[in-house]
Design an enzyme around this catalytic site. Structure first.
Site, PDB file in Angstrom:
ATOM      1  CE  LYS A  98      19.912  48.303  44.663  1.00 45.21           C
ATOM      2  NZ  LYS A  98      20.290  49.353  45.625  1.00 45.21           N
TER       3      LYS A  98
ATOM      4  CE1 TYR B 213      49.081  31.445  36.097  1.00 42.82           C
ATOM      5  CE2 TYR B 213      46.693  31.404  36.403  1.00 42.82           C
ATOM      6  CZ  TYR B 213      47.796  31.516  35.572  1.00 42.82           C
ATOM      7  OH  TYR B 213      47.617  31.695  34.226  1.00 42.82           O
TER       8      TYR B 213
END
EC number: 5.1.1.1
Length: 364
Positions: free
Chosen positions: A35, A256
C-alpha cells in the site's frame, strides 16, 4: 545535467526480504503489503519484483488495486480498508478484489448488493487496537450475516492487526492474539494477524496468512532496543549530488536561522536534496549521511531543495560526488531515529519529483 534527486529501488533486496519472511513463516501464505505506493518505492515496481513470490498483495483501496490490474497483475489483491462507498463493491467484483469488512454498513451493503460476480471478504476483528474492526462480541453475528449474503464467497477469512508487536517484550500482543482466537472460535475460514513484527517476533501470530510490510523494504519493524535485529536488506537508496563545496571560517553560520556555526575552519558540502524531496525539515545537525562513500553528518537546517554536510576528516569531496541520505551505509532507521519518526514515514513522504529507478542487483 539533471538535479539528480532519485531513489534507486533494489528489486533483489525486495525479494530477499520476502524470502526472510518466508523462512520465518514457512507454512503460511504471504500477503505482501504494498500500500501507499509500495511504501514509497513504487506500486508497480514492488509488485513486479514480488510477482510469483507472494501469494497475494494488500493495498489500501480500489484505486491502488485497479492500477495493479491495469498494469497486468493477476495476483489476489486485498483492500485493507475495504469499501469506502457502496459503489466500491461493484468495482471489487469487476476487478476480482478481496474486501476487508470492518463496519456494519459494509455488511448491510453486501447483503443488499447485486454484483456481477461474488467477492471474497475478510472479517476484521478489533482485538485491541481499537482502530477498525468488529468488537469480539459482534464477530459471530457479523460472520453469520455475511454467510447469508448471496454475493459473498463461502470462504470468509478473519483478520486483525497487532498494535504493539514492534515491542517484543510487550504482553499486549499475547492478549490480542487470545482475543482474536476467542472471537473466531468455531468459525471456519483462514486467519491472518501477523504484520512484519509478528512475522519475525511472534510465531503464535502466524496462523494461515502473514502480512509482511515494512520488512519487505529492508527496515526493522522493532523498536524494543534488543540487540538482535533481523537481517534485512535496504531496498531503497535515496540519493542526491554534492553541488558545492564551501570552505568556511570558524564561527560562520550555516543555513536558515543560523542554528549551527562552524566550530573551526572547515569544508562544508551542499547537497541537492531538501524537504521538497521528502527529507525531514526537522532533521537535526548530526543526522548521519553518506557522501562520496564516506559516513558523515548534517549541519544546519534543511532547506527546500538543499542541505549541508560536514566534510571534516573525509577524503576529498568534489562537486558532482554522490550523497546517499539513506540506504547503503546509513539505514533509514538511523535517520528516522534522529528525526523522531519512523522509517515508514521517510519512505512514504517522498514526492513524485524524486525519480524511482529500479535496479536488479546487489549494488544500489
Amino acid at each position: 545535467m539533471s538535479r539528480a534527486a532519485r531513489a534507486t529501488v533494489n528489486l533483489s533486496a525486495l525479494r530477499a526480504n520476502l524470502r526472510t519472511a518466508r523462512a520465518a513463516a514457512p507454512q503460511q501464505r504471504i500477503m505482501a503489503v504494498i500500500k501507499s505506493d509500495g511504501y514509497g518505492h513504487g506500486l508497480a515496481v514492488v509488485a513486479g519484483a514480488l510477482t510469483g513470490h507472494a501469494e497475494a498483495f494488500a493495498v489500501t483501496d480500489a484505486d491502488e488495486a485497479e492500477a495493479l490490474r491495469a498494469a497486468g497483475f493477476r495476483e489476489r489483491i486485498v483492500l485493507l480498508q475495504g469499501p469506502f462507498a457502496v459503489d466500491d463493491l461493484a468495482r471489487a467484483a469487476a476487478a476480482d478484489l478481496e474486501l476487508v469488512i470492518h463496519a456494519h454498513w459494509q455488511v448491510e451493503a453486501l447483503a443488499q448488493a447485486q454484483l456481477a460476480s461474488p467477492v471474497t471478504v475478510w472479517l476484521k476483528v478489533d482485538s485491541g487496537m481499537h482502530r477498525l474492526g468488529f468488537p469480539p462480541e459482534e464477530v459471530q453475528d457479523a460472520w453469520r450475516r455475511l454467510t447469508e449474503a448471496s454475493c459473498v464467497r463461502a470462504d470468509i477469512g478473519f483478520l486483525t492487526h497487532l498494535a504493539c508487536a514492534d515491542d517484543r517484550d510487550d504482553p499486549a500482543t499475547e492478549r490480542q492474539l487470545e482475543t482474536f482466537q476467542a472471537a473466531c472460535d468455531g468459525l471456519p475460514g483462514p486467519r491472518s494477524a501477523a504484520n512484519s513484527a509478528g512475522v519475525l517476533g511472534w510465531p503464535a501470530s502466524h496462523y494461515d496468512w502473514v502480512r509482511p510490510g515494512i520488512m519487505l523494504y529492508g527496515a526493522s519493524p522493532f523498536v524494543d532496543g534488543r540487540d538482535e535485529q533481523p537481517a534485512l536488506q535496504p531496498a531503497m537508496a535515496f540519493q542526491g549530488r554534492v553541488v558545492a563545496v564551501r570552505h568556511l571560517r570558524a564561527g560562520d553560520p550555516v543555513g536558515y536561522g543560523a542554528t549551527w556555526s562552524c566550530p573551526e575552519a572547515m569544508p562544508v558540502g551542499v547537497v541537492s536534496i531538501g524537504y521538497g524531496d521528502g527529507y525531514p525539515r526537522h532533521a537535526p545537525s548530526g543526522t548521519p549521511v553518506e557522501v562520496a562513500g564516506q559516513r558523515t553528518r548534517l549541519v544546519g537546517r534543511i532547506s527546500m531543495d538543499m542541505l549541508a554536510v560536514d566534510l571534516r576528516g573525509l577524503d576529498p569531496v568534489a562537486e558532482g560526488d554522490p550523497a546517499i541520505l539513506w540506504g547503503g551505509a546509513v539505514r533509514a532507521e538511523e535517520v528516522a531515529g534522529a528525526c523522531g519518526t519512523i522509517a515508514y514515514e521517510l519512505f512514504c513522504r517522498m514526492p513524485p519529483r524524486v525519480r524511482r529507478e529500479p535496479v536488479d542487483g546487489e549494488t544500489l
